[in-house]
Design an enzyme around this catalytic site. Structure first.
Site, PDB file in Angstrom:
ATOM      1  N   ASP A  15       1.940  -1.108  -8.036  1.00 20.73           N
ATOM      2  CA  ASP A  15       0.623  -1.189  -7.408  1.00 20.73           C
ATOM      3  C   ASP A  15      -0.439  -0.847  -8.445  1.00 20.73           C
ATOM      4  OD1 ASP A  15       1.921  -1.743  -5.079  1.00 20.73           O
ATOM      5  OD2 ASP A  15       1.495   0.173  -4.104  1.00 20.73           O
ATOM      6  N   ASP A  36       2.823  -5.375   8.051  1.00 22.56           N
ATOM      7  CA  ASP A  36       2.732  -3.936   7.841  1.00 22.56           C
ATOM      8  C   ASP A  36       2.633  -3.257   9.200  1.00 22.56           C
ATOM      9  OD1 ASP A  36       2.527  -4.571   5.077  1.00 22.56           O
ATOM     10  OD2 ASP A  36       0.388  -4.935   5.343  1.00 22.56           O
TER      11      ASP A  36
END
EC number: 5.3.1.16
Length: 241
Positions: free
Chosen positions: A8, A127
């Site tokens: 990330d 998600d």
């Protein structure tokens, strides 16, 4: 089964956000391009890269990093704030063919068809937090049944998803594969499990679920446990196909 290391990006650095919260950001002194290069040399065929700055703040501060990483674009599935046709095309021109999308698809499912028209392989990011579907960089959530949602998106060409348990993401707690397994079987889509892939036990469980779903659990995405050496490259390679 694929084992996919995750990187990330936030503020131009390699980072992890515990449970997706900006105030819980952990930064790592690792060069993103060198890290990706090393992983490819180790034999990993797919690396998961998410631009958290774009996802959460709609900032393009990491774009110079994405340009550097484009040298390895064929090995990367890229995500984070891909909410417009222009931005998707911009990434495609850099060579990023596998693009992870979420919020834009929830607003306009035909975005999946557009991506395929420009030779992009869309991967939907499902998600979940407490059974709710989260979007807009995990800042918003809604009471949507994940299975019904995925079945509807399949009508627009959806074939593959990443299912992230937000409560487990970056926490080093174990992923609960029960919902991931249910999604794979009932929605009949290829799934990557993410969030809480934190130990060799996670990989063993994933391998079992991979068999139980006849390969619909396509793989797992490993973030913090990889970055902090809890799951070593050697162990991950042992479980990778």
């Amino acid at each position: 089964m694929l084992v996919v290391p995750a990187i990330d990006l936030f503020r131009g650095k390699v980072a992890r956000m515990v449970k997706g919260k900006k105030e819980n950001t952990i930064f790592y002194e690792k060069d993103p391009a060198e890290l990706v290069k090393k992983l490819i040399e180790e034999g990993f065929t797919l690396i998961h890269v998410v631009d958290l700055s774009k996802a959460i703040e709609n900032s393009v501060e990491n774009f110079p990093v994405l340009e550097r990483l484009s040298e390895f674009a064929e090995h990367i599935q890229i995500g984070g704030g891909i909410r417009s046709f222009d931005y998707a095309e911009r990434l495609r021109k850099l060579g990023y063919k596998r693009q992870i999308v979420s919020s834009k698809v929830l607003e306009d499912p035909s975005f999946l068809k557009f991506l395929k028209e420009i030779d992009v392989e869309p991967v939907f990011s499902l998600d979940t937090r407490g059974g709710k579907v989260a979007f807009k960089g995990w800042l918003a959530e809604e009471e949507i049944d994940p299975i019904s949602l995925l079945k509807r998106l399949k009508e627009y060409g959806l074939e593959e998803i990443v299912h992230t348990e937000i409560e487990k993401d970056g926490t080093l707690q174990e992923h609960d594969f029960s919902l991931t397994r249910k999604i794979a079987i009932e929605a009949e889509v290829n799934v990557f499990a993410a969030g809480g892939i934190s130990s060799e036990n996670s990989l063993k469980t994933a391998q079992r679920v991979h068999r139980e779903t006849n390969g619909l659990l396509k793989g797992v995405i490993v973030g913090r446990a990889f970055l902090e050496g809890i799951l070593t490259v050697e162990v991950m390679k042992r479980y990778a196909r």
